[in-house]
Every structure is written in C-alpha cells, then in structure tokens.
Design a protein around this motif. Structure first.
Motif, mmCIF file in Angstrom:
data_model
loop_
_atom_site.group_PDB
_atom_site.id
_atom_site.type_symbol
_atom_site.label_atom_id
_atom_site.label_comp_id
_atom_site.label_asym_id
_atom_site.label_seq_id
_atom_site.Cartn_x
_atom_site.Cartn_y
_atom_site.Cartn_z
ATOM 1 N N ASP A 1 48.600 52.219 8.106
ATOM 2 C CA ASP A 1 49.945 52.690 8.450
ATOM 3 C C ASP A 1 50.659 53.067 7.156
ATOM 4 O OD1 ASP A 1 52.551 53.119 9.222
ATOM 5 O OD2 ASP A 1 52.736 51.242 10.340
ATOM 6 N N PRO A 2 51.010 54.336 6.974
ATOM 7 C CA PRO A 2 51.709 54.714 5.740
ATOM 8 C C PRO A 2 53.017 53.994 5.510
ATOM 9 C CG PRO A 2 50.938 56.660 6.921
ATOM 10 C CD PRO A 2 50.738 55.491 7.840
ATOM 11 N N ALA A 3 53.589 53.419 6.572
ATOM 12 C CA ALA A 3 54.853 52.692 6.444
ATOM 13 C C ALA A 3 54.643 51.200 6.181
ATOM 14 C CB ALA A 3 55.690 52.875 7.710
ATOM 15 N N TRP A 4 53.401 50.782 5.952
ATOM 16 C CA TRP A 4 53.103 49.365 5.729
ATOM 17 C C TRP A 4 53.915 48.811 4.567
ATOM 18 C CZ3 TRP A 4 51.466 46.182 1.850
ATOM 19 C CH2 TRP A 4 50.979 44.924 2.213
ATOM 20 N N ALA A 5 54.361 47.573 4.696
ATOM 21 C CA ALA A 5 55.076 46.889 3.620
ATOM 22 C C ALA A 5 54.614 45.437 3.579
ATOM 23 C CB ALA A 5 56.595 46.955 3.833
ATOM 24 N N PRO A 6 54.621 44.818 2.411
ATOM 25 C CA PRO A 6 54.124 43.452 2.302
ATOM 26 C C PRO A 6 54.857 42.459 3.190
ATOM 27 C CG PRO A 6 54.436 44.392 0.121
ATOM 28 C CD PRO A 6 55.003 45.378 1.101
ATOM 29 N N ASP A 7 56.147 42.700 3.434
ATOM 30 C CA ASP A 7 56.926 41.770 4.239
ATOM 31 C C ASP A 7 56.853 42.057 5.725
ATOM 32 O OD1 ASP A 7 58.420 44.052 4.428
ATOM 33 O OD2 ASP A 7 60.218 43.219 3.482
ATOM 34 N N GLY A 8 56.048 43.058 6.104
ATOM 35 C CA GLY A 8 55.872 43.367 7.518
ATOM 36 C C GLY A 8 56.939 44.239 8.113
ATOM 37 N N THR A 9 57.893 44.719 7.301
ATOM 38 C CA THR A 9 58.964 45.576 7.852
ATOM 39 C C THR A 9 58.534 47.017 7.876
ATOM 40 O OG1 THR A 9 59.963 45.811 5.651
ATOM 41 C CG2 THR A 9 60.759 44.019 7.069
ATOM 42 N N ASP B 1 51.134 41.702 -11.910
ATOM 43 C CA ASP B 1 51.424 40.375 -12.456
ATOM 44 C C ASP B 1 50.637 39.316 -11.690
ATOM 45 O OD1 ASP B 1 53.326 41.439 -14.227
ATOM 46 O OD2 ASP B 1 54.892 41.332 -12.686
ATOM 47 N N ASP B 2 50.430 38.180 -12.326
ATOM 48 C CA ASP B 2 49.696 37.100 -11.668
ATOM 49 C C ASP B 2 50.376 36.658 -10.380
ATOM 50 O OD1 ASP B 2 47.768 37.187 -13.608
ATOM 51 O OD2 ASP B 2 48.485 35.423 -14.697
ATOM 52 N N ASP B 3 51.716 36.773 -10.308
ATOM 53 C CA ASP B 3 52.394 36.342 -9.091
ATOM 54 C C ASP B 3 52.219 37.316 -7.931
ATOM 55 O OD1 ASP B 3 54.041 38.360 -9.998
ATOM 56 O OD2 ASP B 3 55.856 37.135 -10.126
ATOM 57 N N HIS B 4 51.565 38.459 -8.196
ATOM 58 C CA HIS B 4 51.223 39.392 -7.116
ATOM 59 C C HIS B 4 49.897 39.032 -6.439
ATOM 60 C CE1 HIS B 4 53.652 42.684 -9.351
ATOM 61 N NE2 HIS B 4 54.352 42.305 -8.296
ATOM 62 N N LEU B 5 49.085 38.208 -7.069
ATOM 63 C CA LEU B 5 47.684 38.076 -6.672
ATOM 64 C C LEU B 5 47.477 37.568 -5.254
ATOM 65 C CD1 LEU B 5 46.071 36.758 -9.980
ATOM 66 C CD2 LEU B 5 46.049 39.092 -9.045
ATOM 67 N N ASP B 6 48.396 36.772 -4.740
ATOM 68 C CA ASP B 6 48.224 36.237 -3.391
ATOM 69 C C ASP B 6 49.001 37.011 -2.334
ATOM 70 O OD1 ASP B 6 46.431 34.136 -4.085
ATOM 71 O OD2 ASP B 6 48.127 33.067 -4.982
ATOM 72 N N GLN B 7 49.624 38.108 -2.736
ATOM 73 C CA GLN B 7 50.356 38.929 -1.773
ATOM 74 C C GLN B 7 49.388 39.686 -0.871
ATOM 75 O OE1 GLN B 7 54.164 39.751 -4.705
ATOM 76 N NE2 GLN B 7 53.226 41.477 -3.676
ATOM 77 N N THR C 1 47.809 42.833 1.342
ATOM 78 C CA THR C 1 47.627 44.274 1.150
ATOM 79 C C THR C 1 47.442 44.905 2.527
ATOM 80 O OG1 THR C 1 45.203 44.302 1.072
ATOM 81 C CG2 THR C 1 46.362 43.769 -0.995
ATOM 82 N N PRO C 2 47.422 46.228 2.608
ATOM 83 C CA PRO C 2 47.170 46.874 3.898
ATOM 84 C C PRO C 2 45.773 46.606 4.456
ATOM 85 C CG PRO C 2 48.224 48.394 2.388
ATOM 86 C CD PRO C 2 47.831 47.198 1.586
ATOM 87 N N CYS C 3 44.880 46.045 3.650
ATOM 88 C CA CYS C 3 43.524 45.703 4.096
ATOM 89 C C CYS C 3 43.554 44.299 4.684
ATOM 90 C CB CYS C 3 42.544 45.768 2.930
ATOM 91 S SG CYS C 3 42.507 47.347 2.096
ATOM 92 N N ASP C 4 43.362 44.180 5.990
ATOM 93 C CA ASP C 4 43.462 42.886 6.666
ATOM 94 C C ASP C 4 42.589 41.832 5.997
ATOM 95 O OD1 ASP C 4 45.264 43.718 8.552
ATOM 96 O OD2 ASP C 4 43.763 44.165 10.091
ATOM 97 N N GLY C 5 43.188 40.684 5.740
ATOM 98 C CA GLY C 5 42.455 39.568 5.179
ATOM 99 C C GLY C 5 42.112 39.710 3.713
ATOM 100 N N MET C 6 42.664 40.710 3.049
ATOM 101 C CA MET C 6 42.367 40.929 1.634
ATOM 102 C C MET C 6 43.659 40.891 0.827
ATOM 103 S SD MET C 6 39.438 43.916 1.697
ATOM 104 C CE MET C 6 39.045 43.760 -0.052
ATOM 105 N N PRO C 7 44.033 39.735 0.303
ATOM 106 C CA PRO C 7 45.189 39.720 -0.593
ATOM 107 C C PRO C 7 44.878 40.505 -1.861
ATOM 108 C CG PRO C 7 44.098 37.594 -0.593
ATOM 109 C CD PRO C 7 43.435 38.412 0.461
ATOM 110 N N VAL C 8 45.866 40.695 -2.683
ATOM 111 C CA VAL C 8 45.725 41.520 -3.885
ATOM 112 C C VAL C 8 44.537 41.078 -4.725
ATOM 113 C CG1 VAL C 8 46.833 42.105 -6.086
ATOM 114 C CG2 VAL C 8 48.151 42.227 -3.953
ATOM 115 N N ARG C 9 44.361 39.771 -4.948
ATOM 116 C CA ARG C 9 43.271 39.306 -5.809
ATOM 117 C C ARG C 9 41.903 39.705 -5.249
ATOM 118 N NH1 ARG C 9 43.306 34.421 -7.810
ATOM 119 N NH2 ARG C 9 45.469 33.915 -7.364
ATOM 120 N N VAL C 10 41.749 39.671 -3.933
ATOM 121 C CA VAL C 10 40.461 40.032 -3.325
ATOM 122 C C VAL C 10 40.242 41.539 -3.413
ATOM 123 C CG1 VAL C 10 39.093 39.977 -1.206
ATOM 124 C CG2 VAL C 10 40.489 38.000 -1.835
#
Length: 197
Positions: free
Chosen positions: A189-197, A22-28, A30-39
């Motif tokens: 990290d396989p345990a990576w999560a968007p919220d950092g938990t 969804d468009d609201d995911h685009l700025d979340q 990702t596990p790639c440092d400095g690369m949000p979903v849109r990038v």
C-alpha cells in the motif's frame, strides 16, 4: 549482447538509506509483514551477496537459495557491511558479461539480464520499504521506475497467489504517481505508515 541497466543509483541510494538508519529504528515495522527494519536490513545484506554472485556467475551457496533473513544475523557493523556489499554489487553489474548468459539467484536459473532486473527491483522496492519505515522521503529515477514496473507487471496472478516475489497487487488511484503505481504492483500500500495510519 543483452541490454544492461545501471544499478549504481539504486545501490548508492540504498547505501545512503542504511547509513541514515538509527539503532532506535531497528525494531520498527516495515511494509513487509513480519519483517521489522533489522530483518529487512539483513535481507538487503543477503541479497547483495546473492546478486553479486549471480552477476559474476559464481554459482554456489549464495545463489542456490533465497536469502533467509533473521534479526540474529545482523552484524554489529551492518552499516559498513552494507556499504561494502552494495559497492561490490554495483561493480559486478557494471560488467556487460553479467547481463548475458545464464546465471542463478534464489535457487532459480535465470538469464543474466533478468537477474539484473530482479536485483534492481529489490534495491528500488526495499529502498522504499526502508525509507517509509524510518520516516524518510524516497524518490528514484523515472528509468528505474519504468524498468521495475515492467517487471512487476510481468508477474502473473497465479505467481502472486503462490507466494512468489510479490503478493496480490494493491489498487491505487488513477492519479497515483508512477512510484506509487509500482509500489502497488508489488503488493504494498503506497499509503503505508509505521503507525498504521
């Protein structure tokens, strides 16, 4: 003739992932440092062009440099563009000729079979990146995991330290799944999560 791999499941899976973002995911993140979903989506669009050209031995602008992702480059119709580019990528690698002879990707001269393996790895690993970044489950075939794991294991510590395709491997528990083991080998990290938990 070089061994060929079927990129269709990974390309189809990536297409489904893109269509479900969804468009609201685009700025979340990702596990790639400095690369949000849109990038990261822009990177997938670029690598699809590059590896299609590599399969066809169409050496030039798309193969001479690594895709340089940028959020400003994400087209408004990125879902349609992604579907079309991934379909072309899948079709190009169905040709047995793609897997033999020299080609180029990211500015590097490679044998066709290695370029195809890198393309598979990009689809599988970035598929995981996008899935976890957008809160979706992710699975792929044991064959894909085994092929990508063998590739990731071939990357030396020196190459990782030099800032190549993968960062330093992330240790995973002995009981980790084969997919988690692959993800750790790619420096994630396989345990990576968007919220950092």
């Amino acid at each position: 003739m070089a061994e060929t791999l079927d990129l269709s499941p990974a390309a189809d899976r990536m297409t489904g992932l893109l269509e479900g973002i969804d468009d609201d995911h685009l700025d979340q993140p990702t596990p790639c440092d400095g690369m949000p979903v849109r990038v990261l989506i822009d990177h997938v669009l670029g690598l699809s062009l590059a590896f299609e050209a590599a399969a066809r031995k169409d050496l030039g602008a798309f193969t001479d440099a690594a895709p340089s992702p940028g959020a400003a480059d994400l087209p408004d119709d990125w879902r349609t563009v992604g579907r079309d580019r991934l379909a072309a990528l899948r079709l190009a690698w169905r040709d047995p000729a793609a897997w033999s002879g020299p080609t180029r990707a990211g500015g590097l001269d490679l044998p066709g079979n290695i370029a195809g393996l890198v393309a598979l790895d990009e689809l599988v690993v970035h598929g995981w990146d996008l899935a976890v970044a957008t809160g979706r489950s992710y699975s792929c075939t044991p064959f894909e995991i085994a092929a990508c794991t063998a590739f990731a294991e071939s990357i030396t510590d020196e190459q990782r330290d030099a800032g190549g395709l993968f960062g330093p491997a992330v240790p995973v528990p002995d009981r980790a799944s084969d997919l988690d083991r692959l993800i750790g080998l790619t420096g994630r990290d396989p345990a990576w999560a968007p919220d950092g938990t």
